[in-house]
Scaffold this motif. Structure first.
Motif, PDB file in Angstrom:
ATOM      1  N   ASN A  21       1.004  -1.114  -0.038  1.00 54.20           N
ATOM      2  CA  ASN A  21      -0.173  -0.570  -0.173  1.00 54.20           C
ATOM      3  C   ASN A  21       1.012   1.204  -0.012  1.00 54.20           C
ATOM      4  O   ASN A  21       2.294   1.207  -0.279  1.00 54.20           O
ATOM      5  N   GLU A  22       0.709   2.329  -0.229  1.00 58.44           N
ATOM      6  CA  GLU A  22       0.870   3.425  -0.265  1.00 58.44           C
ATOM      7  C   GLU A  22       2.248   4.153   1.379  1.00 58.44           C
ATOM      8  O   GLU A  22       2.914   4.665   1.542  1.00 58.44           O
ATOM      9  N   ARG A  25       6.939  -0.377   1.635  1.00 62.02           N
ATOM     10  CA  ARG A  25       8.256  -0.323   0.859  1.00 62.02           C
ATOM     11  C   ARG A  25       8.433  -1.982   0.764  1.00 62.02           C
ATOM     12  O   ARG A  25       8.613  -2.299   1.584  1.00 62.02           O
ATOM     13  N   ILE A  50      10.749  -1.305  -4.275  1.00 62.60           N
ATOM     14  CA  ILE A  50       8.877  -0.940  -4.400  1.00 62.60           C
ATOM     15  C   ILE A  50       8.941  -0.277  -3.458  1.00 62.60           C
ATOM     16  O   ILE A  50       8.804  -0.371  -2.584  1.00 62.60           O
ATOM     17  N   TYR A  51       8.350   1.089  -3.593  1.00 64.69           N
ATOM     18  CA  TYR A  51       7.374   1.672  -2.504  1.00 64.69           C
ATOM     19  C   TYR A  51       6.457   3.067  -3.909  1.00 64.69           C
ATOM     20  O   TYR A  51       6.612   2.914  -5.077  1.00 64.69           O
ATOM     21  N   PHE A  52       5.875   3.708  -2.406  1.00 67.91           N
ATOM     22  CA  PHE A  52       4.965   4.764  -3.091  1.00 67.91           C
ATOM     23  C   PHE A  52       4.804   6.258  -3.509  1.00 67.91           C
ATOM     24  O   PHE A  52       5.787   6.512  -2.294  1.00 67.91           O
ATOM     25  N   ASN A  56       2.473   7.678  -7.585  1.00 71.13           N
ATOM     26  CA  ASN A  56       1.820   6.511  -8.644  1.00 71.13           C
ATOM     27  C   ASN A  56       3.271   5.672  -7.334  1.00 71.13           C
ATOM     28  O   ASN A  56       3.747   6.006  -6.763  1.00 71.13           O
ATOM     29  N   PHE A  57       2.786   4.237  -7.564  1.00 69.85           N
ATOM     30  CA  PHE A  57       3.628   3.090  -7.055  1.00 69.85           C
ATOM     31  C   PHE A  57       4.907   2.979  -8.668  1.00 69.85           C
ATOM     32  O   PHE A  57       5.201   2.908 -10.015  1.00 69.85           O
ATOM     33  N   SER A 102      -5.321  -3.276  -6.583  1.00 69.31           N
ATOM     34  CA  SER A 102      -6.017  -3.333  -5.560  1.00 69.31           C
ATOM     35  C   SER A 102      -7.456  -4.120  -5.118  1.00 69.31           C
ATOM     36  O   SER A 102      -8.255  -3.824  -6.108  1.00 69.31           O
TER      37      SER A 102
END
Length: 170
Positions: A21-22, A25, A50-52, A56-57, A102
């Motif tokens: 999710n936002e 990480r 991968i991160y927000f 955006n992801f 999601s």
């Protein structure tokens, strides 16, 4: 509603899913302690992050020597950052991770997972257990794997398919 995506991959005959999710990480690599630890020896100890950020992801390649194949067409080189959307794929060595839209973990577990392959020659979608395409006789050894989630009353046979939800509650 918080933004979230799902990562789905098949490894060692098991289907894995991981939500991000936002606020999350996520690290991917062979290194113990990574959020997604992959056993493929072609994958470096620290492959991706991968991160927000900024709505955006994003995925960033951490490896100096191993590019990430993005959507089966482009490579993500060391320190490059690419935005992710549902429908995208990331390939690390021989392992492909699918990015899906999601959804809540409970609805994800209720869906039936159906595995198919796409013939590399005639592009027909076939049962994953076939060795050769019955139409064009092409080998399916290198065929693209397809994963479908069928909502409904059908139940996944637990002896036939093992789904591992690697996600913490999001």
């Amino acid at each position: 509603m918080a933004a979230a995506i799902w990562l789905e991959w098949r490894e060692s005959n098991r289907m894995h899913v991981k939500a991000i999710n936002e606020r999350s990480r996520l690290t991917i690599g062979r290194k113990p302690g990574s959020d997604i630890v992959l056993a493929d020896p072609l994958i470096p100890r620290e492959q991706a992050f991968i991160y927000f950020d900024g709505g955006n992801f994003l995925v960033r390649n951490l490896s100096k020597n191993n590019p990430i194949l993005f959507n089966q067409r482009w490579t993500i080189a060391h320190d490059q950052i690419v935005a992710l959307q549902p429908g995208d794929t990331l390939t690390f060595g021989y392992l492909k991770i699918n990015i899906t839209a999601s959804q809540s973990p409970s609805s994800h577990r209720r869906s039936q997972v159906i595995f198919k392959v796409r013939c590399p020659a005639c592009h027909r979608i076939l049962d994953h257990e076939l060795n050769d395409c019955p139409w064009c006789k092409a080998s399916l050894a290198g065929a693209e794997a397809l994963i479908y989630h069928a909502e409904g009353k059908q139940k996944v046979d637990s002896e036939q398919e093992d789904i591992v939800d690697d996600s913490a509650s999001i």
